[in-house]
Design a protein around this motif. Sequence first.
Motif, PDB file in Angstrom:
ATOM      1  N   PRO A  18       0.808  -1.232   0.000  1.00  0.00           N
ATOM      2  CA  PRO A  18       0.000   0.000   0.000  1.00  0.00           C
ATOM      3  C   PRO A  18       0.839   1.280   0.000  1.00  0.00           C
ATOM      4  CG  PRO A  18      -0.946  -1.586   1.509  1.00  0.00           C
ATOM      5  CD  PRO A  18       0.355  -2.181   1.037  1.00  0.00           C
ATOM      6  N   ALA A  71       1.374   0.747   9.270  1.00  0.00           N
ATOM      7  CA  ALA A  71       0.010   0.496   9.749  1.00  0.00           C
ATOM      8  C   ALA A  71      -0.771   1.762  10.121  1.00  0.00           C
ATOM      9  CB  ALA A  71       0.036  -0.494  10.905  1.00  0.00           C
ATOM     10  N   CYS A 130      -2.173   3.126   6.969  1.00  0.00           N
ATOM     11  CA  CYS A 130      -2.637   2.203   5.935  1.00  0.00           C
ATOM     12  C   CYS A 130      -4.127   1.932   6.046  1.00  0.00           C
ATOM     13  CB  CYS A 130      -1.877   0.883   6.055  1.00  0.00           C
ATOM     14  SG  CYS A 130      -2.355  -0.309   4.806  1.00  0.00           S
ATOM     15  N   TYR A 179      -5.716  -0.406   4.671  1.00  0.00           N
ATOM     16  CA  TYR A 179      -6.000  -1.849   4.600  1.00  0.00           C
ATOM     17  C   TYR A 179      -5.542  -2.584   5.861  1.00  0.00           C
ATOM     18  CZ  TYR A 179      -6.293  -0.385  -0.227  1.00  0.00           C
ATOM     19  OH  TYR A 179      -6.618   0.283  -1.370  1.00  0.00           O
ATOM     20  N   MET A 233      -4.858  -4.627   9.058  1.00  0.00           N
ATOM     21  CA  MET A 233      -5.618  -5.684   9.739  1.00  0.00           C
ATOM     22  C   MET A 233      -5.045  -5.834  11.150  1.00  0.00           C
ATOM     23  SD  MET A 233      -5.300  -8.308   6.517  1.00  0.00           S
ATOM     24  CE  MET A 233      -3.639  -7.819   6.128  1.00  0.00           C
ATOM     25  N   PRO A 254       5.458  -7.523   9.131  1.00  0.00           N
ATOM     26  CA  PRO A 254       5.294  -8.487   8.030  1.00  0.00           C
ATOM     27  C   PRO A 254       6.652  -8.998   7.541  1.00  0.00           C
ATOM     28  CG  PRO A 254       4.672  -6.257   7.341  1.00  0.00           C
ATOM     29  CD  PRO A 254       4.979  -6.189   8.788  1.00  0.00           C
ATOM     30  N   CYS A 294       4.307  -6.947   3.283  1.00  0.00           N
ATOM     31  CA  CYS A 294       2.933  -6.540   3.581  1.00  0.00           C
ATOM     32  C   CYS A 294       2.105  -7.797   3.781  1.00  0.00           C
ATOM     33  CB  CYS A 294       2.366  -5.703   2.434  1.00  0.00           C
ATOM     34  SG  CYS A 294       0.597  -5.461   2.586  1.00  0.00           S
TER      35      CYS A 294
HETATM   36 FE1  SF4 Z   1      -1.005  -2.104   5.472  1.00  0.00          FE
HETATM   37 FE2  SF4 Z   1       0.295  -4.237   4.581  1.00  0.00          FE
HETATM   38 FE3  SF4 Z   1       1.274  -2.857   6.606  1.00  0.00          FE
HETATM   39 FE4  SF4 Z   1      -0.880  -4.306   6.945  1.00  0.00          FE
HETATM   40  S1  SF4 Z   1       1.136  -5.052   6.465  1.00  0.00           S
HETATM   41  S2  SF4 Z   1      -0.581  -2.205   7.630  1.00  0.00           S
HETATM   42  S3  SF4 Z   1      -1.897  -4.085   4.999  1.00  0.00           S
HETATM   43  S4  SF4 Z   1       1.023  -2.141   4.551  1.00  0.00           S
END
Ligand code: SF4
Length: 340
Positions: A250, A290, A293, A295, A297, A305, A318
Amino acid sequence: MGHLLEVKNLEVNFKTYGGEVKAVRDVSFHVEHGEVIAIVGESGSGKSVTVQSIMGLIPDPPGKIKGGQILFEGQDLLKLSKKEMNKIKGFKISMVFQDPMTSLNPTMKIGKQIEEGLRLHQDIPKHEAKKKAIEMIKLVGIPNAKERYEQYPHEFSGGMRQRVMIAIALACNPKLLIADEPTTALDVTIQAQVLQLMKDLKEKMDTSIILITHDLGVVAETAEKVAVMYAGVIVEAGTVEDIFADPKHPYTWGLLESIPNVEENEKQRLVPIEGAPPDLFSPPKGCPFAPRCKYAMNICMKEMPPAFDIENGHMARCWLNDTRAPKIDNLVAAGRSNHD
Ligand code: SF4
């Protein structure tokens, strides 16, 4: 042949009054012979600290390289003495900075400044150094090279001064050129000319280039590979095609959205990504993007990640790339549709 440069798991911290800042976290990438790689990110993303580490320019203290390796032609630069590093700097690896006025000596003729670098690293007689300096002035596209050799930096325009810096950096025919925001201070037309020049010279001299920029727009025409940095971390890396046609992070979507489109009018240009980069004193536990963002979660708040391998070296940190994550249809369109 091995990689020309390989940065492996680089970690750089800075001590400040407020605490220790993690400026670069687990950064790995490599550069092949004759390749242009762009490192893209906002200020404070760690992109400049990364290249300063390669050049041995991290001031210690307050900076400290905490871990990792920087292998140049197989040799770990982090293990070299200052003296050994000085032999490589300006000779095998050289650098062009954003503002040529601070790097050029205002009291010295341009030609002499090009010669100085040459004679520092190569044992060549004066008249040959002069000949080579004039050749370099010609090579970087400055007309009337012989007359220009005798002039001082203030007699050159911004774009011409940046060409001079490139001439100085390339005079010793380095294997690697690091260009830190080389065109940021220039207007768009001159910027395009300087980038084209760097590309042409790369072909002619077979020099690899690391291009540092905050502007994904300058990348498409210039680089073959891209690493996108955010909060000290490479969040996505791949070929230019991967990043422009099939981005998987993102933050990259946001950067793509904010590229000015010359065909659009001023009002429609530049859509900045909302929010501010995280505080690096205490970066969020999970994904650093995050808080900005849309998206995000639950897992994003809790766990950083991992580097998801998309394919053929395309990597994105991500959680959306996890097989268990909800599918977002046509990610590129999702990232760009808001402003069409
Ligand atoms: Fe956004 Fe991806 Fe980071 Fe989750 S891991 S906050 S979806 S950029």
